[in-house]
Design an enzyme around this catalytic site. Structure first.
Site, mmCIF file in Angstrom:
data_model
loop_
_atom_site.group_PDB
_atom_site.id
_atom_site.type_symbol
_atom_site.label_atom_id
_atom_site.label_comp_id
_atom_site.label_asym_id
_atom_site.label_seq_id
_atom_site.Cartn_x
_atom_site.Cartn_y
_atom_site.Cartn_z
ATOM 1 N N TYR A 156 37.300 39.327 42.963
ATOM 2 C CA TYR A 156 38.249 38.591 42.025
ATOM 3 C C TYR A 156 39.034 39.752 41.527
ATOM 4 C CZ TYR A 156 39.479 35.231 38.193
ATOM 5 O OH TYR A 156 40.229 34.720 37.254
ATOM 6 N N LYS A 184 40.434 36.627 45.514
ATOM 7 C CA LYS A 184 41.137 35.899 44.615
ATOM 8 C C LYS A 184 42.100 36.663 43.988
ATOM 9 C CE LYS A 184 40.848 32.676 40.595
ATOM 10 N NZ LYS A 184 40.150 32.139 39.543
#
Length: 321
Positions: A156, A184
């Protein structure tokens, strides 16, 4: 349905999802709904999970930022994970669970806890925040985590939260690590590093848009999909957007993408997930719009603006992807 306990849910969660973890398409990072007394509204959470999957989401994310994981105690985190585990097990959908920590040893312990949830397909692990290691340190951190994690990792990358920017070369190196299957990407812009990364991804490495406003542009450049809070509210339309870019229908994708960007801008006009929860409550899908401190509920003006954007989407042609 009777109120679930963590033990009930854990005992019901068994068996692995067959085959590789599909990271294409739209994954919804579920909010954690609260009842009027402040406890988790488990039935509403389960209903939300089914609703977004019915509408075309590939999977759901438990314990992400949108789920207010930092505001939950361990028993509550287990309850949320258990509900999502059960739904994904029933539906054959992808479950990603937020995990990790700023320290590598603490992150290892967090990931080890996922072994009790055999339905988890991946872990969403934030780049270490606040400590700001070097790029080499970030790579060493994820190399160590990937070696011990019971599930594949999605990095992330959200530098406006972590304070840790990473360039395309570093992300490419992370994507080459065994056990790291995706990122992400949420830098708050469509930047040069995104273009470079999407133009030369490691084999088997998926880039998932993490900034809702930019998802259409990211998909146009070759992103596999997105992890999008806004997709609570228009799941089917976001799924149609991903399908349109995948089919090469640029005309339709642009039209739909512009409309969805307007919705996303309204959703993030105030700190997330306040506006999403306000709209879900207005729709009767969760019992309260409550969030936990230090977050505050969204203003009525922001919720109304998002509802107006949502209504306007009905005028955008559905097409036939």
């Amino acid at each position: 349905m009777a109120q679930d306990t963590t033990e009930d849910i854990a005992s019901a969660a068994s068996g692995d999802i067959a085959g590789p973890v599909p990271l294409h398409g739209i994954h919804v990072p579920l909010v954690t709904p609260f009842a009027p007394g402040g406890e988790i509204a488990a039935e509403a959470l389960e209903a939300l999970a089914h609703q977004v999957l019915d509408a075309g989401a590939t999977g759901i994310v438990a314990l992400g930022t949108t789920g207010e994981a930092a505001g939950l105690d361990q028993e509550e985190r287990d309850l949320v994970t258990g509900v999502c585990t059960r739904v994904c097990g029933e539906r054959g959908a992808v479950l990603t669970v937020g995990a990790g920590a700023s320290g590598t040893r603490a992150a290892e312990a967090s990931l080890a806890g996922l072994a009790r949830w055999p339905q988890a397909g991946a872990a969403l692990v934030t780049v270490p925040s606040f400590v700001r290691p070097s790029a080499a340190g970030v790579s060493a951190h994820f190399e160590r985590l990937a070696a011990v994690s019971p599930v594949p990792l999605i990095v992330y990358h959200v530098p406006y939260r972590t304070g840790q920017p990473l360039d395309a070369a570093t992300l490419r190196a992370l994507g080459s690590l065994p056990g790291v299957v995706g990122v992400k990407y949420a830098v708050g812009a469509l930047d040069q590093d995104a273009v470079e990364l999407l133009g030369d991804r490691p084999a088997g490495f998926h880039v998932l848009a993490g900034d809702d406003v930019h998802v259409s542009a990211m998909l146009a450049l070759g992103a596999s999909g997105g992890i999008l809070a806004s997709a609570h509210l228009a799941t089917e339309r976001f799924a149609q957007l991903a399908a349109a870019w995948r089919a090469g229908d640029a005309v339709r994708a642009r039209t739909l993408g512009h409309a969805l960007a307007g919705l996303s801008a309204a959703v993030f006009a105030e700190p997330s997930p306040g506006v999403v929860k306000g709209v879900l409550h207005a729709q009767g899908r969760i019992p309260t719009p409550d969030v936990r401190l230090p977050l505050l509920p969204a203003s009525q003006e922001a919720v109304t603006a998002a509802l107006e954007r949502l209504t306007a989407l009905s005028g955008v042609p559905a097409g036939g992807v």
